[in-house]
Design an enzyme around this catalytic site. Structure first.
Site, PDB file in Angstrom:
ATOM      1  CD  GLU A 266      -2.874  -0.608   2.613  1.00  0.00           C
ATOM      2  OE1 GLU A 266      -2.782   0.509   3.185  1.00  0.00           O
ATOM      3  OE2 GLU A 266      -3.593  -1.522   3.037  1.00  0.00           O
ATOM      4  CD  GLU A 320     -12.149   1.835   0.492  1.00  0.00           C
ATOM      5  OE1 GLU A 320     -12.629   0.857   1.098  1.00  0.00           O
ATOM      6  OE2 GLU A 320     -10.924   1.998   0.327  1.00  0.00           O
ATOM      7  CE  LYS A 323     -10.277   2.635   5.052  1.00  0.00           C
ATOM      8  NZ  LYS A 323      -8.888   2.474   4.567  1.00  0.00           N
ATOM      9  CD  GLU A 329      -7.336   5.960   7.206  1.00  0.00           C
ATOM     10  OE1 GLU A 329      -7.701   4.920   6.621  1.00  0.00           O
ATOM     11  OE2 GLU A 329      -6.145   6.250   7.380  1.00  0.00           O
TER      12      GLU A 329
END
Length: 380
Positions: A266, A320, A323, A329
């Site tokens: 990542e 997203e 999250k 995030e």
């Protein structure tokens, strides 16, 4: 004559598109496809998007059967994941084998699965018992792959947090935290025995966010800068990510191993954050990921490993919205859920408006993909 032309039209379109598609370069990187959201497009639409981008490697955090089915008969390679909640059970060979038989074997013949990640960032957590389950779980999954004849096609690994490093600068003095050495030593032996890579998640954004007055922004964004020099090796680093990767190689070497490849499972940069998350802007995200993509296209290695192109999975495909945690995030995505790029780094992907069933896909996936992509190319 007209009838013959129209009969030949699908083939002409296919040949024309094939030539255009072959002339484009693959991104050369992997993409993390997270799904902690309630507004994402269906996996079959995502399949079109990623193929239009010529992305050939995708990392999941589970083994979502809908995703694996949607990517059947494509050239996309998948990393699938076992969550931390599975670790205790996976040390049991029978349970590990049952999981693979249920989540891997039904899809593996049509969707290429190359890796199973067992857990995620366990060693930097506070659960000591979970840490003790990690290596036995990896061994259990690997033994099950051997028993099922899949160990030559699928490797087993664990994505670590950068927090496992006790020292990361200079890169040649990189070392793991002493309190984690008992766990890491066994895992390194496992990687040697199974010929699998060491995975780690790196986010230079965090270093800048925590120390914006000390960490040069250009250094973490791959922008032109003075860089830093390792005083021991005299190697020069013009970006933090490469220095972090070489620090891991040094830490592995300090434990007696020189033949374990390191992959970045990542990395990314958020386009938005809370007021105290310095640097979380679309401009910085575009610079980080755009410059990283360019370096991947050039097959760059790190200063200590110049002949080994770095292997990276960018986080993440979509923003997203569910999250937890700070605003950043929820804002690491290259795309909004509607298929619109969050910022412009030259990626021209295509997310079709309509969905289609698996049955139709099997019959018409090539022609549909060709027609959609021809429309897309004409539009641009």
């Amino acid at each position: 004559m007209a009838i013959l032309f129209f009969k030949a039209l699908p083939l002409l379109l296919l040949l024309s598109f094939t030539a255009l598609f072959a002339s484009t370069l693959s991104l050369g990187i992997g993409i993390n496809y997270g799904q902690i959201a309630n507004n994402l497009p269906t996996p079959s639409r995502v399949s079109f998007l990623l193929r239009s981008l010529n992305v050939t490697r995708v990392k999941l955090y589970d083994a979502d059967p809908n995703v694996l089915t949607a990517f059947a008969n494509t050239n996309v390679e998948f990393v699938i994941g076992l969550g931390n909640e599975y670790l205790q059970r996976m040390s049991d060979p029978q349970q590990a084998q049952a999981w693979i038989q249920q989540h891997v074997q039904p899809y593996h013949t049509q969707t290429k699965i190359t890796c199973i990640t067992v857990g995620n960032e366990v060693l930097t957590g506070t659960d000591t018992q979970l840490k003790s389950y990690l290596l036995p779980a990896m061994q259990g999954v690997y033994r099950a792959l051997v028993n099922l004849g899949l160990s030559n096609e699928i490797y087993v690994a664990h994505p670590h947090s950068a927090g496992i490093l006790g020292n990361s600068f200079p890169p040649s003095s990189g070392s793991f935290r002493q309190d984690l050495s008992e766990y890491i030593h066994g895992m390194l032996n496992f990687h040697v025995q199974t010929k699998s890579p060491f995975l780690i998640n790196f986010y230079p954004f965090f270093a800048y966010k925590d120390n914006p007055n000390e960490v040069p922004l250009d250094y973490v964004l791959f922008q032109p800068n003075q860089g830093t020099t390792d005083p021991i090796t005299n190697l020069k680093y013009d970006n933090m990510l490469y220095a972090q990767i070489d620090a891991v190689y040094s830490a592995i070497k300090a434990m007696g191993h020189t033949d374990i490849p390191v992959k970045v499972s990542e990395t990314g940069w958020p386009s938005k954050g809370d007021p105290n998350e310095f640097g979380a802007t679309p401009e910085n995200a575009a610079l980080y990921n755009g410059n990283l993509f360019q370096r991947m296209q050039q097959n760059q290695g790190t200063p200590a490993k110049p002949s080994e192109p770095i292997d990276v999975y960018v986080f993440a495909l979509f923003n997203e919205n569910l999250k937890p945690g700070p605003a950043s995030e929820r804002n690491y995505g290259l795309y909004y859920p509607d298929g619109t790029p969050v910022y412009n780094i030259g990626l021209r992907g295509f997310l079709p408006r309509m969905d289609y069933s698996a049955a139709k896909k099997n019959a018409f996936s090539i022609s549909a993909f060709v027609l959609l992509m021809m429309i897309f190319l004409i539009h641009f």
